[in-house]
Scaffold this active site. Structure first.
Site, PDB file in Angstrom:
ATOM      1  N   SER A  21      25.620 -37.696   7.660  1.00 39.14           N
ATOM      2  CA  SER A  21      27.041 -37.657   7.320  1.00 39.14           C
ATOM      3  C   SER A  21      27.734 -36.441   7.949  1.00 39.14           C
ATOM      4  O   SER A  21      27.229 -35.326   7.918  1.00 39.14           O
ATOM      5  CB  SER A  21      27.171 -37.572   5.803  1.00 39.14           C
ATOM      6  N   CYS A 129      28.840 -30.452  -1.424  1.00 39.38           N
ATOM      7  CA  CYS A 129      29.576 -29.926  -0.276  1.00 39.38           C
ATOM      8  C   CYS A 129      30.054 -28.505  -0.561  1.00 39.38           C
ATOM      9  O   CYS A 129      30.791 -28.267  -1.518  1.00 39.38           O
ATOM     10  CB  CYS A 129      30.757 -30.801   0.082  1.00 39.38           C
TER      11      CYS A 129
HETATM   12  C1  LIG Z   1      30.369 -30.717  10.933  1.00 41.08           C
HETATM   13  C2  LIG Z   1      29.562 -31.199   9.763  1.00 41.08           C
HETATM   14  C3  LIG Z   1      30.164 -31.990   8.794  1.00 41.08           C
HETATM   15  C4  LIG Z   1      29.442 -32.431   7.690  1.00 41.08           C
HETATM   16  N1  LIG Z   1      30.041 -33.235   6.767  1.00 41.08           N
HETATM   17  C5  LIG Z   1      29.308 -33.732   5.731  1.00 41.08           C
HETATM   18  C6  LIG Z   1      29.875 -34.631   4.788  1.00 41.08           C
HETATM   19  O1  LIG Z   1      31.038 -34.994   4.894  1.00 41.08           O
HETATM   20  N2  LIG Z   1      29.097 -35.065   3.764  1.00 41.08           N
HETATM   21  C7  LIG Z   1      27.791 -34.686   3.628  1.00 41.08           C
HETATM   22  O2  LIG Z   1      27.123 -35.119   2.695  1.00 41.08           O
HETATM   23  N3  LIG Z   1      27.226 -33.844   4.517  1.00 41.08           N
HETATM   24  C8  LIG Z   1      27.953 -33.364   5.561  1.00 41.08           C
HETATM   25  N4  LIG Z   1      27.356 -32.515   6.465  1.00 41.08           N
HETATM   26  C9  LIG Z   1      25.957 -32.137   6.271  1.00 41.08           C
HETATM   27  C10 LIG Z   1      24.998 -32.976   7.125  1.00 41.08           C
HETATM   28  O3  LIG Z   1      25.066 -34.331   6.780  1.00 41.08           O
HETATM   29  C11 LIG Z   1      23.564 -32.453   6.970  1.00 41.08           C
HETATM   30  O4  LIG Z   1      23.192 -32.573   5.601  1.00 41.08           O
HETATM   31  C12 LIG Z   1      23.428 -31.004   7.378  1.00 41.08           C
HETATM   32  O5  LIG Z   1      24.222 -30.760   8.516  1.00 41.08           O
HETATM   33  C13 LIG Z   1      21.988 -30.608   7.690  1.00 41.08           C
HETATM   34  O6  LIG Z   1      21.461 -31.377   8.732  1.00 41.08           O
HETATM   35  P1  LIG Z   1      21.425 -30.885  10.262  1.00 41.08           P
HETATM   36  O7  LIG Z   1      20.771 -29.540  10.252  1.00 41.08           O
HETATM   37  O8  LIG Z   1      20.658 -31.936  10.979  1.00 41.08           O
HETATM   38  O9  LIG Z   1      22.840 -30.781  10.729  1.00 41.08           O
HETATM   39  C14 LIG Z   1      28.083 -32.066   7.556  1.00 41.08           C
HETATM   40  C15 LIG Z   1      27.488 -31.280   8.546  1.00 41.08           C
HETATM   41  C16 LIG Z   1      28.191 -30.841   9.641  1.00 41.08           C
HETATM   42  C17 LIG Z   1      27.515 -29.990  10.653  1.00 41.08           C
END
Ligand SMILES: Cc1cc2nc3c(=O)[nH]c(=O)nc-3n(C[C@H](O)[C@H](O)[C@H](O)COP(=O)(O)O)c2cc1C
Ligand SMILES: Cc1cc2nc3c(=O)[nH]c(=O)nc-3n(C[C@H](O)[C@H](O)[C@H](O)COP(=O)(O)OP(=O)(O)OC[C@H]3O[C@@H](n4cnc5c(N)ncnc54)[C@H](O)[C@@H]3O)c2cc1C
Ligand SMILES: Cc1cc2nc3c(=O)[nH]c(=O)nc-3n(C[C@H](O)[C@H](O)[C@H](O)COP(=O)(O)OP(=O)(O)OC[C@H]3O[C@@H](n4cnc5c(N)ncnc54)[C@H](O)[C@@H]3O)c2cc1C
Ligand SMILES: Cc1cc2nc3c(=O)[nH]c(=O)nc-3n(C[C@H](O)[C@H](O)[C@H](O)COP(=O)(O)O)c2cc1C
Ligand code: FES
Ligand code: FES
Lengths: 300, 248, 300, 248
Positions: A21, A129
């Site tokens: 997400s 969040c």
């Molecule tokens: C730009 C951005 C926006 C995000 N928006 C959401 C969101 O709207 N809802 C959510 O549950 N997680 C959101 N996340 C979290 C990601 O889904 C994920 O849990 C988190 O980035 C860790 O994973 P990663 O290290 O692979 O990025 C967001 C992450 C990023 C970087």
């Protein structure tokens, strides 16, 4: 024959790689680059009952091995999503997960009620969040509050319900246990870590909100540890998230107990990185003679 | 795979003024670079994840499949790019974002501030109108020869007075002489120009913002406009000025 | 005139840069490379009452932007330290901080009693090492347990007492408050984050202990946030630690509320990196017209 | 600043066998490289923090202030090093660790397994004794010419049988013929040799371990020996074999 399928809460994923997400919008932009049908699934940008403009000021800030983000749940609202984005997504022949955020329990329940009537495959409840001032995060810190939110949503929800956990939780294992007790069909973890950065020239925080959310490979060792600990404590399936950049990282999460993985920030490094990860997992399974992911799931 | 990842090979990377570089990249295989004035590419010019994110640079020229970027050394990313030698390879994603409308006639003003000249050179080349190019610099000037090729007139200002008018470029630009204006440069400058042109002529500007995905998915680059939230990397980087600077 | 001095709990540091525990041994190795008198201070390798061999298996594992370590408090014991290492350290003309670990409250108290009689400048109580199975870490998670350990040690301790906090604490602000209430003269944070890694070829955890401690620039945004939050909540001086690689990072911590900083993993990148940081802070102060660190401390 | 940071400039970096490279680095300014057989340097051959840690490589030769490393491509760090071209610069810290005793006479056996040949070439050059060099490889052999220069005899084994004896090098080495032995290679091989020599002749081995600081401060590379915990980077990398493999 290598079988990459995962059946999670009754939904079949053709492979364990899901776009996380917030990193993937509603898939439209990536669909111009590759066929989304190759993905295990897509978790939508966080949806709220009402449309949100998100946060002011700087929203993205690079750190060593990751990024801080303060998007603040900018999204077009549930109704717009259902009428304008979901029909496109449904056609992509991959599992569609609606990621739902909110400030109040009532908002969550209302949003879920609307999604119940759609073709969405699953709901991922974002109780974590860090970028929304009024609330959201508060639900995901203490086990008691989480229990209350999840039970209420559970009552309303007719879809498989995944609860997305915050690494900022006081006690991630207890939080996980209380979400499961409250009726979560599965858990996804982790969301972003609360972090910050300072603009030393201007002597102020980089972000208007001061605190932002940290993601990327920098968090991987901690996220992996949390997935490991939670998977030992609960019986529901887990989606592992946090800094997954390549197939090796994905396999690490699976061996630590994850059923599927979600890939977030890595999409920014290369838009087709999810496909590389899927191929990599497949090759690894072939080389190691692994016939299905169950064989290695949680072997640690 | 239009916006997919492309590998490119550096053909040259020259410091043309202090901290200002011109980078030329040849495409590999039979996937030539393309794109329109105002569009940009995301560049990864390093192995590994430090820096973590790619860096956006506007197209300054495309010819025979070779692309030219003009960039200023600002921080770690551009420093890395500045170290590249010809023969080195890098990864690029693009073309991305919206473009300037080049299908117009009449009297056109292009107003750049510093490195904001980068996308406007390509715009000048692409336009088939009467171009007056206003370029403001701090002290050192660059790329003037290229600009003259495509322009009816070139007006230069420097804050130091080393070349041309001493002062800001906005002090010598008069909207009354034009049908339309295009601008790229510091936000303060573009704001001023939008204000000067308000109610007179339309101004299109090229915005900057920190980017993560570059393709419209992360909402990291969203800005508030009079028409709602817009992504600099998708609906922009080119915007109608008054939509971006709509307050006061 | 630029004044980089910091007076923290009555001890004067000539500048705010301290070598962090575990990254700098007892200074001997670095003394062959540069004059230790240039440093603000040195925190010793974690000392325990009895000598310890540390952990078996892999002890260091690289991650993106950092390292996982599982040293397991290998150290020669307090008595050996006092007789063989301290005399050398005392001569280095810099502040010497004894970092003390332990498994039981009695061990801590006994170790502190021995240090009371030495010329050590301060004591840093490590209630947060994630790499010792039997305990240590357990003290640093819950505010109540921490309160108990710190009060006992406080009663015994005749030196300024710094308590080193774990980022794995359930609630870092509450933990800090309870340590201060228990008598800590100052706080240092953060220690390493609990993390892990998986050896996918061998289908086992990289570390024999499974969990190890994550440090380096990868943790900086989170550490900085914690220092910020804690500095707003307590009145005692704070030493900021976590991923400081250059003078900019150090200034960020100071602006977020730190009085001094400690530099750990960065020493592995370049052995003279602390000197670069000191010079960088000085130049920054000169450029920005900052006469003393107090001017910018906690401006965020 | 003996063990301080030095900048070096690559003079050559050649793949001499598949995945085996020979790297030569010239020192800059008037700070020539030095060090003894068995010592090593920590190399950082990349900008930024990915990979995070420097990589240890043994000295394979030092001549006129220029240093030679022989290395095998294993992971991300050595891959980066393998991409360096002559003229590129890198950072080095050293010489570090203990060295082989070269001040001895008599009949000496040097036994290498694979890339373990790297420190032993330099040892062979440094010794003034009668050297029999036993080198085991999987299939492809390398550096034999250099070794011949310093050795009375050279014995080669390959697991594939492509060159020399087919099998393991331990199968053709006989401790009874020597006064002392030195070995570097896979742990299994060195263990075997230590066992074979037990009670007959002393064996010195060069150990490996993951390193962070490289100078003895972090205890990341400590191993348990019969004489207590020892740091591979400080008390080692050269150890008396029986102190390291003291059980069974
Ligand atoms: C730009 C951005 C926006 C995000 N928006 C959401 C969101 O709207 N809802 C959510 O549950 N997680 C959101 N996340 C979290 C990601 O889904 C994920 O849990 C988190 O980035 C860790 O994973 P990663 O290290 O692979 O990025 C967001 C992450 C990023 C970087
Ligand atoms: C669509 C678009 C087109 C661009 N075209 C060009 C071009 O043609 N030539 C050119 O020289 N530059 C261009 N830029 C700006 C360029 O992307 C930044 O200068 C570059 O990303 C800085 O990277 P860095 O690592 O060198 O600096 P960093 O270390 O990231 O930062 C250095 C300084 O730049 C600022 N900064 C960083 N990223 C941005 C950003 N995205 N927007 C505004 N400020 C930023 C920081 O606040 C800091 O002060 C463009 C930006 C965008 C968004
Ligand atoms: C004192 C010393 C001297 C050395 N001299 C040489 C030499 O002259 N030539 C040479 O080719 N190699 C030498 N090595 C080994 C060399 O340092 C490693 O091969 C290198 O660090 C691997 O880095 P990488 O990033 O390529 O691999 P990584 O991606 O870090 O790892 C690749 C593989 O190597 C293993 N590995 C990583 N680091 C080490 C380590 N320090 N010890 C053992 N295994 C490790 C990992 O388990 C993994 O399987 C020496 C090591 C030491 C400690
Ligand atoms: C190899 C290693 C050993 C450490 N040993 C100790 C220790 O004995 N006692 C302690 O309080 N902290 C110890 N630490 C933690 C550091 O002092 C510091 O809190 C942590 O590494 C975060 O800072 P950094 O990111 O600058 O490394 C150790 C860290 C490392 C990397
Ligand atoms: S950079 Fe991701 S939406 Fe623009
Ligand atoms: S690598 Fe740090 S003690 Fe050896």
């Amino acid at each position: 024959m290598i079988d990459m399928r995962v059946n999670l809460c009754g939904i079949e994923f053709k492979n364990p790689v899901i776009a996380a997400s917030g990193s993937f919008g509603f898939g439209r932009e990536y669909s111009e680059i590759f066929s989304l049908s190759k993905l295990g699934g897509i978790s939508t940008k966080g949806l709220t009952l009402e449309k949100r403009e998100g946060n002011k000021g700087i929203r993205i800030y690079e750190t060593t091995g990751g990024i801080l983000n303060s998007i603040g749940l900018e999204n077009p609202g549930i109704d717009y999503f259902i009428s304008e984005e979901l029909p496109f997504m449904i056609k992509q022949n991959t599992v569609i997960i609606a990621n739902v955020g909110g400030n109040t329990v009532e908002d969550y329940v209302k949003a879920v009620n609307k999604l119940n009537e759609t073709k969405i495959d699953m709901i991922e409840l974002n109780i974590s969040c860090p970028n929304v001032k009024e609330g959201g995060m508060a639900f995901g810190i203490k086990s008691k509050t989480s229990y209350r939110v999840v039970s209420e949503v559970r009552r309303a929800c007719k879809k498989p319900l995944i609860v997305k956990l915050s690494p900022n939780a006081e006690n991630i294992v207890q939080l996980a246990e209380s979400c499961v007790k409250a009726g979560a069909d599965g858990l996804s973890l982790v969301n972003t870590f609360s972090g910050m950065a300072v603009d030393i020239k201007n002597r102020k925080a980089v972000f208007d909100n001061i605190i932002a959310g940290l993601s990327g490979p920098c968090i991987k060792p901690i996220a992996l540890r949390m997935v490991y600990e939670v998977s030992k404590a609960v019986d529901v399936p887990i989606m592992g998230i946090g800094g997954i950049m390549n197939y090796k990282d994905a396999i690490e999460f699976i061996m630590a107990g994850a059923w599927t993985v979600q890939v977030g920030s890595a999409n920014f490094i290369k838009p087709t990185i999810t496909l590389d990860i899927i191929d990599g997992i497949k090759n690894f399974m072939a080389e190691e003679g692994i016939k299905s992911l169950e064989e290695i799931r949680g072997v640690i | 795979m239009d916006k997919g990842y492309k590998k490119g090979t550096i053909t040259s990377n020259i410091e043309i003024a202090s901290n200002i570089y011109e980078l030329k990249v040849a495409s590999s295989f039979n996937s030539p670079f393309y794109g329109e004035a105002g569009q940009f590419y995301m560049l990864r010019a390093w192995n590994g994840l430090d820096p973590f994110l790619a860096r956006p640079l506007s197209i300054s020229n495309i010819m025979d499949g070779e692309i030219t970027f003009l960039y200023q050394l600002r921080g770690r990313g551009t420093e890395r790019i500045s170290k590249l030698k010809s023969g080195d390879s890098l990864e690029l994603m693009g073309p991305l974002g919206s473009s300037f409308n080049t299908n117009l006639r009449g009297n056109v003003a292009l107003i750049s501030g510093g490195i904001g000249i980068a996308p406007l050179v390509f715009l000048a080349k692409s336009l088939k109108a009467n171009i007056d190019f206003y370029c403001g610099f701090k002290d050192e000037v660059y790329y003037i020869d290229k600009i003259r090729k495509y322009s009816r007139a070139v007006y230069i200002s420097t804050e130091s007075g080393s070349v041309g008018y001493r002062g800001l470029i906005t002090e010598i630009f008069n909207p009354a002489l034009y049908d339309i204006a295009f601008s790229c440069g510091p936000v303060g400058m573009m704001k001023r120009i939008v204000k000067m042109c308000k109610g007179k002529i339309p101004v299109y500007i090229s915005m900057e913002n920190r980017m993560a995905c570059g393709i419209g998915a992360c909402l990291g680059c969203s800005i508030k406009t009079s028409k709602g939230m817009k992504r600099v990397c998708k609906e922009g980087a080119v915007f109608l000025g008054e939509e971006v600077f709509y307050c006061d």
